[in-house]
Structure formats: C-alpha cells, structure tokens
Write an enzyme that holds these catalytic residues in place. Structure first.
Site, mmCIF file in Angstrom:
data_model
loop_
_atom_site.group_PDB
_atom_site.id
_atom_site.type_symbol
_atom_site.label_atom_id
_atom_site.label_comp_id
_atom_site.label_asym_id
_atom_site.label_seq_id
_atom_site.Cartn_x
_atom_site.Cartn_y
_atom_site.Cartn_z
ATOM 1 N N ASP A 199 0.804 -1.224 0.036
ATOM 2 C CA ASP A 199 -0.022 0.132 -0.165
ATOM 3 C C ASP A 199 0.713 1.170 0.101
ATOM 4 O O ASP A 199 1.991 1.153 -0.030
ATOM 5 C CB ASP A 199 -0.888 0.046 1.217
ATOM 6 N N ASP B 104 2.079 3.407 2.192
ATOM 7 C CA ASP B 104 2.963 3.738 3.031
ATOM 8 C C ASP B 104 3.674 2.402 3.340
ATOM 9 O O ASP B 104 4.577 2.475 4.083
ATOM 10 C CB ASP B 104 2.436 4.200 4.266
ATOM 11 N N LYS C 101 3.376 -3.306 10.944
ATOM 12 C CA LYS C 101 3.141 -4.052 9.743
ATOM 13 C C LYS C 101 4.199 -3.891 8.785
ATOM 14 O O LYS C 101 4.562 -2.683 8.565
ATOM 15 C CB LYS C 101 1.936 -4.550 9.396
#
Ligand code: G1P
Ligand code: ZN
Length: 544
Positions: A280, A282, A379
């Site tokens: 994604d 970031d 994450k």
C-alpha cells in the site's frame, strides 16, 4: 535564532484514531491545523522526556503535502528544542522503515506522514501519526494525552528559517537542532539482511522463478527496486508502478483484489509469473498472489507461521503468534499444533507491540492485509513478500499448492470482509448499540444452521500491562468455529464505515466458491444487524 510563539485556538477534531490523525488534505492545510497537532504531540511527549537530548525521526509516504509538512515540523522541532531530527531523503520513509530507523538509531520517536492506503492529493487524504521509542504507534494512553493537548492548546512554537534541502544526504542546523537527511533505504535494508538469506533468493531468481511486485506508486517502489531487484537479483521490471507519486497516479494505493486489479489480471493471465505481490501507499500492507490464486491475509499469516523455521531469522521457532480479533482464526490452529500461544487483540497494530516488547509474540497479522514480525513494531509489506519468497525458495512448490496443503492439514477458514462505506454516522452507531443490547439473548440460539456459543462486544485485557480496551467489536461465535464479527472503522474520513467479517470453518477445506460457502452467514447477519432498516441496503461497497 529567536523562537516565535504563535497564538492559536484548539480544533475540536484532532482525536487520533487507530492510525494517527487522518483527515482530508485541505483540512491539514488550514492555518495552524498541522502545527497544533504537532505541538500537542511535542507537549505530550515532553511530559516524560527531555527533548534536547533526544532524536526525532520524520518521514512519510510521499503523498501531496508530505514535503511542506516536513518543513513545518523541522521548524517546530527546532523551536521545541529537539536535539536531532533525522529525515528520510526527500521526506520519504515507509512506515516499517520509520519503525526500523527509530529502533536502530535509538530515537525517542517519529512522526509518520501518511494516510496509508487512502488516496492522496489536495482533495484526498493526509495523515500524521506519532510512533514511540520501540518503533510502534503510540499506545492509547499517549494518544489520549495528545488529544487532550489538542483541546487545550493556546500557542505553538516555531522559528523563521528557510526550507531545508531534503533531497541530498547532509547535515544542517536549524537553531540548536541538528537536522540529518538520511538514506531512506539503508536502515530498513540492513534489518532485512539480518532476517533473510538473499543468497538463496538470488538462486531462486537465477533458476528462472519470476515475480511481479506492484508498488502502486506508493512509497515501497524505491525499497522494492533496491531489495528485490538489486539485492535479491529479480530481473529489472519486476517492480511495477515503482515511482512514488503525490497522488498515487490517482488510484487507491490499497493492495486488494479491487484496487490492485491490474496485478490481479496479470496473475490470472497466460503470462503470469510464479508469484505476485503488492504493497500500500506507506508500505505496511501486502497482498500475496500465486498464478491465478489469491492468498487471504489470514491464510498468509497462518502459512508463514507454519513455515517460519525455514526462514533464517525465525529458525529458532516462534515465541507466539497474534492476530487482531476480526482476523480469521487460521493462525490459531497452527499455533496449537506448534505448541505456542496465540493472542487475540483489538484492531490496530499497537496491541502487538506490547506482546513483542515482552518477548511473547514473534509473528502477527490482521485481515486488512497487514502481516509482520518482531523485527519492527509496524506491519511490514515488503517483509511479508520476502518471507513468502523465502518459503517459496525453500519449499520449491507453487503458491497454490502451499496453500492447499495448508488447508488439507489444518482445515480452512472461508473468509470475507464486507465494507459498507459513507454511512450516516448516527445510524451506524445506533445500529451497533442496538445489537450490543441484544447480545446476551443470542447465546444458545440458532444461526445459519449452527448454534451461537458466544456473543459479546470484544474486550481486551493486555496481558503485559493489564490495560483494558472495551467495545472492540461485536463477535458472534458458532459451535462449528464459524463467526461473524462487526465493528465500525476507526480510520475512515467520510461518514461511518461498517465492517462485517464472515468466517466459516470447514475441516475439509477444498477449493470452493467463497461467497456460496458464506451465503447463509451473510443472510443471517443481514437480518440480525437490520442492515436494510438502518442503511437502506445490505449490499456492501467493497468485499475483500
Ligand atoms: C483498518 C484495518 C485495521 C488496520 C488499520 C490501519 O482499520 O481494519 O486492521 O490496523 O486500518 O491500517 P479500521 O478502518 O478497520 O479501523
Ligand atoms: Zn498502510
């Protein structure tokens, strides 16, 4: 250098959500808006620390307003007496790289400029989040303190100083504060080199194995080109949409079947490579694909846990695993087999951090395409890709067979998340409080052919510090290990988003049409939650 005190007034809407403060970009561009929040963070962290001796890290995903926000923060950091500020070159740091930099350089904390997978641009979204010294998002106590500061703020501090050149690695001084422009890639790459055997990944690519990585014009492009192509030896062109763009090319930089449609199409075409992945905006989320095969995030976590000891960084085994409550229970079954604890936490990454700091958990993940380990406290999308590559290099079987073997061994959680977006916020919270009041009556009743064994609003007691998080989502557990879960999003920027998670467990977990397997659960959930009465429709906007 003279410190300027600027008079301001509180904005009432600066409560940080599960991933910091996220708003429309134009809201952030209002006079004093970003400044108030940054000052509130500095006030809140100053309560326990001595900033002059401390280092702050600043960087973001490169979306619109990233660069201007960095300059504002640098001037304010100087006025607030920070000792040193480390800035990723061009203002760029992926979220997991931010976590790595904070940890490796022993910073007090960092400001991440991102709205994650939300679109970017002047009419789209912007965000800011404070991470603490362990590299992870601020715990609830601190976010609450920051919020309280935003409500009483009357002034903030800045200095007059020209913009710092962000595009070259160099050291600058703004007042008494040292500003160091650092290589955005090197700390993160060093962490990956500690965990993975790049020699074996090189051999994999030399053997003709091919992959496609879609960076979605987000921040992971440069990281992926460096790590996958330059270090692991994947052919040039493996990384698609590798240039970070302020508006992500006008797309949602969200790696799922809807928004990464081109990659999905490539992976189901006759020229599909062996492995596909996307991250994604970031860089903290990931999607994993095989040839014509989608690996759900819940299965991905379970499979990485199953094969973890094949990866050098995890060869000693796992201390434990953790998943957010709505995430499928697949990883719990692996943990049971491995004889390690499995923790169920509320949504949001910060809860994993405590378990990891206490050495209780090695791998963790969320259904929302988030997977990670104790190497950082966020994450980590590219980490998940490297972990999968390592498993593929070791097992030497296609993605689809690794997954179907897993289902044969452990059974399968057929799983979907249904998102209902831009709902009337009042109606949404009324719906939730209505179902909350009826929960006790549900236990023992029939539901989609099974019996409800538990119906509650999830409450988490942190096993490390005893802190309690209430009202974390409605869960309805059936006697055959199937579930429905429903909660309101904490990250939306327009109206309310209702998420309904459907999970049916079958011991003989073959390939089946998921919607069909889940249709009875979906029908019962629609009735129970009275979706049509509250929102006029039961058709979700996005299914992942
Ligand atoms: C969403 C995801 C959640 C994730 C968060 C930040 O939050 O569901 O798992 O931690 O984004 O990436 P939500 O909008 O559901 O509150
Ligand atoms: Zn993200």
């Amino acid at each position: 250098m003279t410190i300027k005190t600027i008079q301001t007034k509180p904005f009432q809407d600066q409560r940080p959500g599960t991933s910091g403060l996220r708003k429309k970009t134009r809201i952030f561009m209002q006079e004093h808006y970003l400044e108030n929040f940054v000052q509130a963070v500095f006030n809140a962290v100053k309560a326990d620390a001595d900033p002059p001796a401390q280092t702050l890290v600043v960087g973001g995903d490169g979306r619109y307003y990233n660069r201007s926000a960095v300059q504002i923060i640098l001037r304010m950091a100087s006025a607030n007496g920070w000792g040193r500020v480390l800035v990723g070159r061009s203002g760029i740091l992926s979220t997991p790289a931010m976590s790595a930099v904070i940890r490796r350089r022993k910073a007090l904390g960092g400001l991440v400029l991102s709205a994650s997978h939300n679109p970017g641009g002047i009419d789209e979204d912007f965000g800011i989040k404070y991470n603490i010294a362990n590299g992870g998002p601020a715990p609830e106590k601190l976010t609450e303190r920051i919020y309280q500061e935003t409500l009483r703020i009357q002034e903030y501090f800045t200095v007059d100083h020209t913009d710092v050149d962000l595009d070259r690695e160099a050291e600058h001084h703004v007042g008494g504060t040292g500003i160091l422009i650092i290589d955005s890639l090197s700390d993160y790459t060093a962490v990956m080199e500690e965990l993975f055997d790049f020699g074996s990944l090189r051999k994999l690519f030399e053997s003709g194995f091919r992959m496609a990585f879609d960076a979605m014009n987000g921040v992971t492009g440069p990281y992926a080109v460096h790590i996958l192509e330059e270090i692991a030896g994947a052919p040039q062109g493996t990384v698609l949409r590798g240039t970070p763009l302020e508006d992500f090319g006008g797309h949602h930089p969200d790696p799922n079947l809807v928004y990464a449609a081109e990659l999905v199409q490539l992976m189901s075409s006759s020229s599909a490579p062996d492995f596909g992945a996307a991250c994604d905006g970031d860089g903290d989320r990931n999607m994993i694909l095989g040839k014509n095969f989608f690996v759900t995030p819940g299965d991905s976590l379970a499979i990485l846990a199953e094969h973890a000891t094949k990866i050098p960084g995890y060869s000693g085994g796992l201390a434990g695993v953790a998943r957010s409550m709505p995430t499928s229970m697949a990883v719990d079954r692996v943990a049971k087999e491995l004889g390690v604890p499995a923790y169920e936490t509320p949504t949001g990454w910060k809860f994993f951090g405590n378990l990891m700091d206490a050495g209780m958990c090695t791998l963790c993940g969320e259904e929302s395409f988030g997977t990670g380990s104790n190497h950082v406290r966020e994450k980590d999308g590219l980490w998940a890709v490297l972990a999968w590559l390592s498993v593929l290099a070791s097992v030497q079987r296609p993605v689809s067979e690794i997954v179907t073997d897993h289902w044969k061994r452990f059974g399968r959680s057929y799983y979907q998340r249904h998102d209902h977006e831009k709902l009337n916020a009042g109606a949404a919270s009324e719906m939730i409080s209505n179902i909350r009041q009826r929960l006790l009556l549900l236990e023992g009743t029939d539901f989609a052919g099974s019996k409800i064994v538990l119906a509650d609003d999830f409450q988490y007691v942190d096993p490390v510090d005893g802190s309690i998080s209430k009202n974390q989502g409605i869960r309805i557990l059936l006697d055959d290990s199937s579930r429905i879960v429903c909660r309101l999003s904490g990250t939306g920027t327009e109206g309310a988003t209702l998420r309904i998670y459907l999970e049916r467990y079958l011991k003989d977990g073959g390939v089946r049409d998921i919607s069909e397997v889940l249709s009875a659960l979906k029908a019962e959930a629609t009735k129970l939650l009275e979706l049509v009465r509250y929102f006029g429709t039961d058709v979700p906007d996005v299914i992942t």
